[in-house]
Design a protein around this motif. Structure first.
Motif, PDB file in Angstrom:
ATOM      1  N   VAL A 291      38.605  35.175  45.590  1.00  0.00           N
ATOM      2  CA  VAL A 291      37.880  36.425  45.816  1.00  0.00           C
ATOM      3  C   VAL A 291      38.611  37.526  45.065  1.00  0.00           C
ATOM      4  O   VAL A 291      39.738  37.329  44.616  1.00  0.00           O
ATOM      5  N   ILE A 292      37.963  38.653  44.922  1.00  0.00           N
ATOM      6  CA  ILE A 292      38.567  39.754  44.159  1.00  0.00           C
ATOM      7  C   ILE A 292      39.950  40.074  44.714  1.00  0.00           C
ATOM      8  O   ILE A 292      40.112  40.301  45.904  1.00  0.00           O
ATOM      9  N   PRO A 293      40.967  40.069  43.851  1.00  0.00           N
ATOM     10  CA  PRO A 293      42.321  40.358  44.341  1.00  0.00           C
ATOM     11  C   PRO A 293      42.519  41.855  44.586  1.00  0.00           C
ATOM     12  O   PRO A 293      41.719  42.678  44.140  1.00  0.00           O
ATOM     13  N   ASP A 294      43.575  42.169  45.255  1.00  0.00           N
ATOM     14  CA  ASP A 294      43.951  43.569  45.435  1.00  0.00           C
ATOM     15  C   ASP A 294      44.690  44.006  44.166  1.00  0.00           C
ATOM     16  O   ASP A 294      45.859  43.680  43.961  1.00  0.00           O
ATOM     17  N   TRP A 295      43.978  44.726  43.318  1.00  0.00           N
ATOM     18  CA  TRP A 295      44.512  45.039  41.980  1.00  0.00           C
ATOM     19  C   TRP A 295      45.829  45.796  42.049  1.00  0.00           C
ATOM     20  O   TRP A 295      46.712  45.611  41.217  1.00  0.00           O
ATOM     21  N   GLY A 296      45.944  46.663  43.031  1.00  0.00           N
ATOM     22  CA  GLY A 296      47.182  47.423  43.171  1.00  0.00           C
ATOM     23  C   GLY A 296      48.378  46.528  43.430  1.00  0.00           C
ATOM     24  O   GLY A 296      49.522  46.874  43.122  1.00  0.00           O
TER      25      GLY A 296
END
Ligand code: HEC
Length: 245
Positions: free
Chosen positions: A59-64
């Protein structure tokens, strides 16, 4: 005479036994023959099935969290797969695909001088810029994400390849989108995941349920296997289209 008869009986019995043994051998040979033929069929199904649980974490990762930790050098390595079709240099030419310098933050389908598909310009009409989320989903399976795109690249199945690629693309632009502040809450579930994929298990805040295109990405190779759990697992991975609409 009678001893001849006895001999015939014994010989006959031996012959019958021999035939029976041969028969059994052949029978079991046939049974045995069919066994291995079945096994590879099942083995393939199992191999494809194992993709399910792995993809469930996609799933979309936490970009930060993941971008500062990403391996840019590994991303440059992944980029070699793109360079048969894309030039990455500032002011570089369009090849089979458009020049990708500064693509992060650019409006999809708008690089000067490139004849995009209508699928890509339509995508651009709905999505003001290429965000990290949208690239992450697109690069997983371009044709599944944007049906009708001219980009005939199969995609980068490994989340860490896409993360590293996206981190590398950041270095190829004058104004890439800022890295958002890390969201420890979103990143937390990734603690148990492989370091390279840290954060990959964290659902993005606006993750929309409109994940059909990405689910299709996994559905295609798995279509022959009975793995109903796959589609729902991957659905969560596509805020790219849903989030930006
Ligand atoms: C086989 C050639 C080919 C390969 C390999 C390829 N691409 Fe593409 N790419 C294209 C084409 C063609 C387009 C234009 C798509 C359209 O118009 O539908 C495109 C479009 C794109 C876009 C959208 C660009 C824009 O201006 O909106 C991005 C981003 C992109 N590719 C990234 C990549 C990355 C990253 C890789 C490597 C992991 C890659 N591509 C590999 C051919 C390729």
């Amino acid at each position: 005479m009678s001893s001849d008869l006895g001999f015939n009986k014994i010989a006959g019995a031996l012959l019958a036994t021999g035939l029976a043994v041969i028969g059994l051998n052949q029978l079991s040979g046939i049974i045995y023959k069919f066994e291995p033929a079945k096994k590879p069929g099942y083995a393939i199904a199992i191999v494809e099935d194992t993709g399910g649980p792995a993809e469930a974490a996609d799933v979309i990762p936490d970009w930060g969290t993941v971008l500062p930790a990403a391996n840019v050098t590994a991303g440059a390595d992944v980029a070699k797969k793109c360079q048969s079709c894309h030039n990455l240099a500032s002011g570089g030419p369009n090849l089979t695909g458009p020049n990708l310098f500064g693509v992060e933050g650019r409006k999809p389908g708008t690089h000067a001088g490139f004849a995009y598909s209508s699928a890509m310009t339509d995508f651009g009409a709905k999505h003001p810029t290429w965000t990290y989320d949208e690239l992450y989903v697109f690069l997983r399976g371009p044709q599944q994400d944007i049906s009708g795109t001219k980009m005939t690249f199969v995609g980068l199945k490994k989340p860490e390849d896409r993360i590293n690629m996206i981190a590398y693309l950041r270095t190829l632009g004058d104004a890439p989108p800022p890295i958002p502040a890390p969201n420890p809450k979103a990143a937390a579930p990734a603690a148990g995941a492989a370091p390279a994929a840290a954060g990959a298990a964290a659902p993005a805040p606006g993750a929309a349920p409109a994940g059909a295109p990405v689910a299709a990405a996994t559905g295609a190779p798995a279509a022959a296997t009975p793995a109903p759990a796959k589609a729902p697992a991957a659905v969560a991975a596509n805020p790219g289209n849903g989030g930006g609409k």
